[in-house]
Design an enzyme around this catalytic site. Structure first.
Site, mmCIF file in Angstrom:
data_model
loop_
_atom_site.group_PDB
_atom_site.id
_atom_site.type_symbol
_atom_site.label_atom_id
_atom_site.label_comp_id
_atom_site.label_asym_id
_atom_site.label_seq_id
_atom_site.Cartn_x
_atom_site.Cartn_y
_atom_site.Cartn_z
ATOM 1 N N ALA A 238 0.859 -1.132 0.001
ATOM 2 C CA ALA A 238 0.062 -0.141 -0.034
ATOM 3 C C ALA A 238 0.673 1.150 -0.157
ATOM 4 O O ALA A 238 0.295 2.369 -0.004
ATOM 5 C CB ALA A 238 -0.952 -0.185 1.202
ATOM 6 N N TYR B 32 8.348 -13.992 -12.515
ATOM 7 C CA TYR B 32 7.092 -13.162 -12.200
ATOM 8 C C TYR B 32 5.955 -13.822 -12.971
ATOM 9 O O TYR B 32 4.927 -14.236 -12.422
ATOM 10 C CB TYR B 32 7.370 -12.052 -13.233
ATOM 11 C CG TYR B 32 6.430 -11.072 -12.962
ATOM 12 C CD1 TYR B 32 6.060 -10.306 -12.064
ATOM 13 C CD2 TYR B 32 5.265 -10.690 -14.289
ATOM 14 C CE1 TYR B 32 5.138 -9.100 -11.893
ATOM 15 C CE2 TYR B 32 4.056 -9.837 -13.914
ATOM 16 C CZ TYR B 32 4.156 -9.057 -12.760
ATOM 17 O OH TYR B 32 3.054 -8.215 -12.836
HETATM 18 N N1 NDP Z 1 2.516 -1.938 -13.026
HETATM 19 C C1 NDP Z 1 2.131 -2.897 -13.926
HETATM 20 O O1 NDP Z 1 2.126 -2.685 -15.068
HETATM 21 C C2 NDP Z 1 1.615 -4.294 -13.443
HETATM 22 C C3 NDP Z 1 1.636 -4.342 -12.098
HETATM 23 N N2 NDP Z 1 1.026 -5.599 -11.755
HETATM 24 C C4 NDP Z 1 0.792 -6.005 -10.387
HETATM 25 O O2 NDP Z 1 0.329 -4.917 -9.535
HETATM 26 C C5 NDP Z 1 0.943 -5.249 -8.053
HETATM 27 C C6 NDP Z 1 1.339 -3.717 -7.914
HETATM 28 O O3 NDP Z 1 2.244 -3.302 -8.391
HETATM 29 P P1 NDP Z 1 2.697 -1.868 -8.845
HETATM 30 O O4 NDP Z 1 1.956 -1.057 -8.032
HETATM 31 O O5 NDP Z 1 2.543 -1.586 -10.242
HETATM 32 O O6 NDP Z 1 3.914 -1.903 -8.418
HETATM 33 P P2 NDP Z 1 4.682 -0.746 -7.130
HETATM 34 O O7 NDP Z 1 6.236 -1.367 -7.509
HETATM 35 O O8 NDP Z 1 4.703 0.632 -7.264
HETATM 36 O O9 NDP Z 1 4.414 -1.129 -5.861
HETATM 37 C C7 NDP Z 1 4.441 -2.420 -5.308
HETATM 38 C C8 NDP Z 1 4.094 -2.363 -3.691
HETATM 39 O O10 NDP Z 1 4.702 -3.595 -3.048
HETATM 40 C C9 NDP Z 1 5.275 -3.458 -1.912
HETATM 41 N N3 NDP Z 1 6.182 -4.608 -1.909
HETATM 42 C C10 NDP Z 1 6.997 -4.965 -2.795
HETATM 43 N N4 NDP Z 1 7.858 -6.228 -2.509
HETATM 44 C C11 NDP Z 1 7.219 -6.453 -1.093
HETATM 45 C C12 NDP Z 1 7.618 -7.093 0.081
HETATM 46 N N5 NDP Z 1 8.647 -8.371 -0.118
HETATM 47 N N6 NDP Z 1 7.073 -7.104 1.284
HETATM 48 C C13 NDP Z 1 5.969 -6.168 1.133
HETATM 49 N N7 NDP Z 1 5.712 -5.135 0.529
HETATM 50 C C14 NDP Z 1 6.464 -5.530 -0.802
HETATM 51 C C15 NDP Z 1 6.126 -2.292 -2.439
HETATM 52 O O11 NDP Z 1 6.761 -1.765 -1.161
HETATM 53 P P3 NDP Z 1 8.051 -0.753 -1.259
HETATM 54 O O12 NDP Z 1 7.356 0.808 -1.123
HETATM 55 O O13 NDP Z 1 8.693 -0.712 -0.087
HETATM 56 O O14 NDP Z 1 8.902 -0.891 -2.220
HETATM 57 C C16 NDP Z 1 4.865 -1.417 -2.835
HETATM 58 O O15 NDP Z 1 4.347 -0.722 -2.063
HETATM 59 C C17 NDP Z 1 2.166 -6.247 -8.276
HETATM 60 O O16 NDP Z 1 1.729 -7.282 -7.760
HETATM 61 C C18 NDP Z 1 2.462 -6.321 -9.727
HETATM 62 O O17 NDP Z 1 2.939 -7.344 -10.153
HETATM 63 C C19 NDP Z 1 0.362 -6.538 -12.758
HETATM 64 C C20 NDP Z 1 0.320 -6.141 -13.817
HETATM 65 C C21 NDP Z 1 1.028 -4.903 -14.427
HETATM 66 C C1 LIG Z 2 5.812 2.477 -27.143
HETATM 67 C C2 LIG Z 2 5.936 1.721 -25.883
HETATM 68 C C3 LIG Z 2 4.714 0.927 -25.702
HETATM 69 C C4 LIG Z 2 7.088 0.888 -25.567
HETATM 70 C C5 LIG Z 2 7.236 -0.129 -24.304
HETATM 71 C C6 LIG Z 2 7.870 -1.438 -24.687
HETATM 72 C C7 LIG Z 2 7.772 -2.383 -23.337
HETATM 73 C C8 LIG Z 2 8.853 -1.923 -22.357
HETATM 74 C C9 LIG Z 2 6.481 -2.450 -22.830
HETATM 75 C C10 LIG Z 2 5.260 -2.763 -23.664
HETATM 76 C C11 LIG Z 2 4.222 -3.607 -23.158
HETATM 77 C C12 LIG Z 2 4.763 -3.594 -21.509
HETATM 78 C C13 LIG Z 2 4.315 -4.512 -20.418
HETATM 79 C C14 LIG Z 2 3.091 -5.165 -20.888
HETATM 80 C C15 LIG Z 2 2.317 -5.982 -19.822
HETATM 81 C C16 LIG Z 2 2.879 -5.848 -18.402
HETATM 82 C C17 LIG Z 2 2.303 -6.940 -17.751
HETATM 83 C C18 LIG Z 2 0.702 -6.936 -17.597
HETATM 84 C C19 LIG Z 2 3.051 -7.181 -16.098
HETATM 85 O O1 LIG Z 2 2.328 -7.813 -15.361
HETATM 86 C C20 LIG Z 2 4.292 -6.689 -16.008
HETATM 87 C C21 LIG Z 2 4.664 -5.662 -17.040
HETATM 88 C C22 LIG Z 2 4.308 -5.722 -18.403
HETATM 89 C C23 LIG Z 2 4.972 -7.092 -19.060
HETATM 90 C C24 LIG Z 2 4.845 -4.509 -19.162
HETATM 91 C C25 LIG Z 2 6.365 -4.420 -19.249
HETATM 92 C C26 LIG Z 2 6.812 -3.414 -20.301
HETATM 93 C C27 LIG Z 2 6.396 -3.609 -21.562
HETATM 94 C C28 LIG Z 2 6.831 -4.916 -22.263
#
Ligand code: NDP
Ligand SMILES: CC(C)CCC[C@@H](C)[C@H]1CC[C@H]2C3=CC[C@H]4[C@H](C)C(=O)CC[C@]4(C)[C@H]3CC[C@]12C
Length: 300
Positions: free
Chosen positions: A28, A160
């Site tokens: 969070a 992942y």
């Molecule tokens: N961003 C994206 O494009 C996508 C994200 N997701 C998923 O969404 C979720 C949130 O990601 P997102 O908000 O993007 O990423 P962020 O890196 O912004 O947020 C991740 C959060 O998880 C916390 N965290 C990471 N590792 C731990 C740990 N070991 N213990 C406790 N807390 C931890 C981080 O804490 P801290 O601030 O301390 O680092 C942070 O609050 C993840 O599960 C990610 O896989 C899925 C698809 C796409």
């Molecule tokens: C012009 C831009 C779109 C070029 C960016 C290229 C790449 C670095 C990224 C394009 C799509 C991205 C992703 C798609 C799906 C995400 C997935 C849902 C997830 O859980 C983790 C991150 C992604 C794989 C993400 C990562 C970067 C790209 C491949």
């Protein structure tokens, strides 16, 4: 450090009353998790929100930023590093002492599923109203990346996709095992969101340069949600649904249209229920072995 990670409870935070819903959000401190906290309070300002974060400073900053937008809200914190079993057990013990039940647990910081949930079972099962687990998975969860014989992915290259697939399997099997005890589990994908996670893939300035292109791509790729607020759409939508109406084999995707309108798209998951069952058995076995060492952190 581990001791410090046990649990910090802001003194001013009242203990939740009988009727308030208690919502726990992991991860969070930023990204989707923090946006979700703000959005949940917009939906229902009476909930007791507990932010689970690993870093005390970031956790307090997140709490303050949530309170700045919702000054009357009940917001507490619990420190937990989900990568450390001791920290998870301490935090779970602390939560068991502080709360009588948890209504919603958003498992948003993406790490392998066990044992965070099992340690909270007494707060989640057998309550008057159903409790909910909502996992932040990904459209990147892939069966081909996952192997039952190496479910912790020690030997693989796709941790992942593998861990997200394990999350999907776990959610499916938990529904089979625990629906009758009033626990319902769902998985969501936030879409592509600009957060610390994506800033580790490409530097911030490059993402900023690419932003106009991504807004254009969004006319064709609805999962380019791009902001944490948009990415939390499916999480918030689930908060408002009756759990009995949901399909355990569906992943709920946050989507944003080219014109910026948010919506949720349910998509059937490619999960094998037999594999889910076998993973569950293995996770129970792993948990049993791990917990033998930490008897003092378990309530008997
Ligand atoms: N961003 C994206 O494009 C996508 C994200 N997701 C998923 O969404 C979720 C949130 O990601 P997102 O908000 O993007 O990423 P962020 O890196 O912004 O947020 C991740 C959060 O998880 C916390 N965290 C990471 N590792 C731990 C740990 N070991 N213990 C406790 N807390 C931890 C981080 O804490 P801290 O601030 O301390 O680092 C942070 O609050 C993840 O599960 C990610 O896989 C899925 C698809 C796409
Ligand atoms: C012009 C831009 C779109 C070029 C960016 C290229 C790449 C670095 C990224 C394009 C799509 C991205 C992703 C798609 C799906 C995400 C997935 C849902 C997830 O859980 C983790 C991150 C992604 C794989 C993400 C990562 C970067 C790209 C491949």
């Amino acid at each position: 450090m581990a001791a410090a990670a046990a649990a910090a409870v802001p003194v001013a935070t009242p203990t939740p009353g009988r009727m308030e819903r208690v919502v726990l959000v992991t991860g969070a401190s930023g990204g989707v998790g923090l946006a979700l906290c703000r959005r949940l309070l917009e939906e229902d300002g009476r909930i007791h929100l507990c932010l689970a974060c690993r870093n005390a400073q970031r956790s307090e900053a997140a709490r303050e930023s949530v309170l700045a937008a919702h000054p009357a809200a009940q917001v507490s914190t619990v420190e937990v590093d989900l990568g450390s079993l001791v920290s998870v057990l301490r935090a779970a013990r602390d939560l068991r002492r502080r709360f009588q039940r948890l209504d919603f647990v958003y498992l948003n910081a993406g790490i392998m599923p066990n044992p965070q949930v099992r340690q909270l079972e007494s707060l989640l099962c057998g309550n008057e109203k159903p409790s909910r687990l909502i996992w932040t998975s990904s459209s990147n969860a892939r069966e081909t990346a996952f192997s039952l014989s190496d479910y912790q992915h020690a030997k693989g290259q796709e941790s992942y996709s593998s861990s997200k697939y394990a999350t999907d399997l776990t959610s499916v099997v938990l529904n089979r095992k625990l629906n009758k005890q009033g626990l319902y589990s769902s998985v969501v994908c936030p879409g592509l969101v600009m957060s610390n996670m994506t800033y580790r893939i490409l530097p911030v300035f490059l993402w900023k340069l690419l932003m106009p292109i991504m807004w254009l791509i969004r006319f064709f790729a609805k999962t380019y949600t791009l902001t944490p607020y948009n990415g939390a759409e499916a999480h918030v939508w689930l908060f408002k649904q009756k759990p009995e109406s949901l399909d355990a084999l569906v992943k709920y995707h946050s989507c944003t249209s080219g014109l910026g309108k948010n919506y949720v798209e349910p998509r059937k998951m490619d999960v094998d229920e037999e594999t889910a069952e076998k993973l569950y058995e293995k996770l129970l076995e792993l948990e049993k072995q791990a917990l033998e060492k930490y008897d003092d952190l378990l309530d008997k």
